[in-house]
Design an enzyme around this catalytic site. Structure first.
Site, short mmCIF file in Angstrom:
data_model
loop_
_atom_site.label_atom_id
_atom_site.label_comp_id
_atom_site.label_asym_id
_atom_site.label_seq_id
_atom_site.Cartn_x
_atom_site.Cartn_y
_atom_site.Cartn_z
N SER A 140 0.85 -1.19 0.00
CA SER A 140 0.00 0.00 0.00
C SER A 140 0.89 1.24 0.00
CB SER A 140 -0.88 0.02 1.25
OG SER A 140 -1.57 1.25 1.37
N TYR A 153 -2.69 -0.28 10.11
CA TYR A 153 -2.73 -0.77 8.74
C TYR A 153 -1.41 -0.49 8.03
CZ TYR A 153 -4.11 -0.91 3.79
OH TYR A 153 -4.18 -1.16 2.44
#
Length: 248
Positions: A140, A153
């Site tokens: 990500s 995250y």
């Protein structure tokens, strides 16, 4: 010639979103595809869409037995594995670090980091048997820079970035290339769109420097590049596909 002719790809999280868009493109480029997903209905619908070029397999990527069974299903049905796309993942709510529930953190780790590790670990003998192959991970943009409310995250995705670097070095002598894609804000099934990608991408200028959301098909195109011989001298790369998010 189609770029993935006679290749067999296993894609986790392929029942919807970026995984399903990638499966669709891989099939169009000549691959056979294992649609691996924890959502059996989505996986079956995707496999039905692609016909004889695909099978649906249930997988919880945090469980080693499931991961091994997924890869065994690919070999049983299609004879081999050439490409593994460790794509399954989720982000959860934006919240301060001290508000993250410990049980949720364990689940986040199990899917987003442990799942990628297990995929790499258990695909190695299959790829070695072919004389090499390709692993692609979904990291990500948040694994490359911070964002308020996404510390947990981001930590998992940062782990995927580091895992990609290390695995690429460990496996280079086996002719196994390992890279990751680092998406920015991509409109996918997990963000409220239809699983098959048919929903219109909403306008949101703040999603990226390019002034829009990314599309699942744009992640699929990056995955095709990394899976094919177009990237034959590319390994250990964490590729942002983020509309300029990391640059900012």
């Amino acid at each position: 010639m189609r770029r993935l002719e006679d290749k067999v790809a296993v894609i986790t999280g392929a029942g919807s979103g970026m995984g399903r868009a990638t499966a669709r493109l891989f099939v169009a480029e000549g691959a056979k595809v294992v649609i691996a997903d924890i959502n059996d209905d989505n996986a079956k619908a995707a496999a039905d869409e692609f016909g004889d070029a695909a099978i649906a397999v249930h997988v919880d990527v945090s469980k080693a037995d499931d991961v091994q069974a997924m890869l065994d299903a690919a070999v049983t049905t299609f004879g081999k594995v050439d490409i593994l796309f460790n794509n399954a993942g989720f982000s959860g709510p934006h919240q301060p670090l001290d508000a993250v529930d410990d049980a949720f953190l364990d689940t986040l780790y199990g899917v987003n980091l442990r799942g990628v590790y297990l995929g790499i670990k258990y695909v190695i003998p299959h790829l070695r048997a072919n004389g090499g192959g390709v692993v692609i991970n979904t990291a990500s943009a948040m694994g490359l820079k911070g964002r308020k409310g996404l510390a947990a995250y981001g930590a998992m995705k940062g782990g995927v970035v580091a895992l990609t670097y290390g695995a690429a070095l460990d496996l280079a002598e086996d002719n196994i290339r390992v890279n990751s894609i680092c998406p920015g804000m991509i409109f996918t099934g997990l963000a409220g769109a239809a699983a098959d990608g048919s929903s219109k991408v909403p306008d949101y200028a703040g999603a990226s420097a390019l002034g829009r959301f990314g599309r699942a098909e744009e992640i699929a195109s990056a995955a095709l590049f990394l899976a094919s011989d177009d990237s034959s001298f590319v390994t250990g790369v964490n590729l942002p596909v983020d509309g300029g998010m990391v640059a900012g």
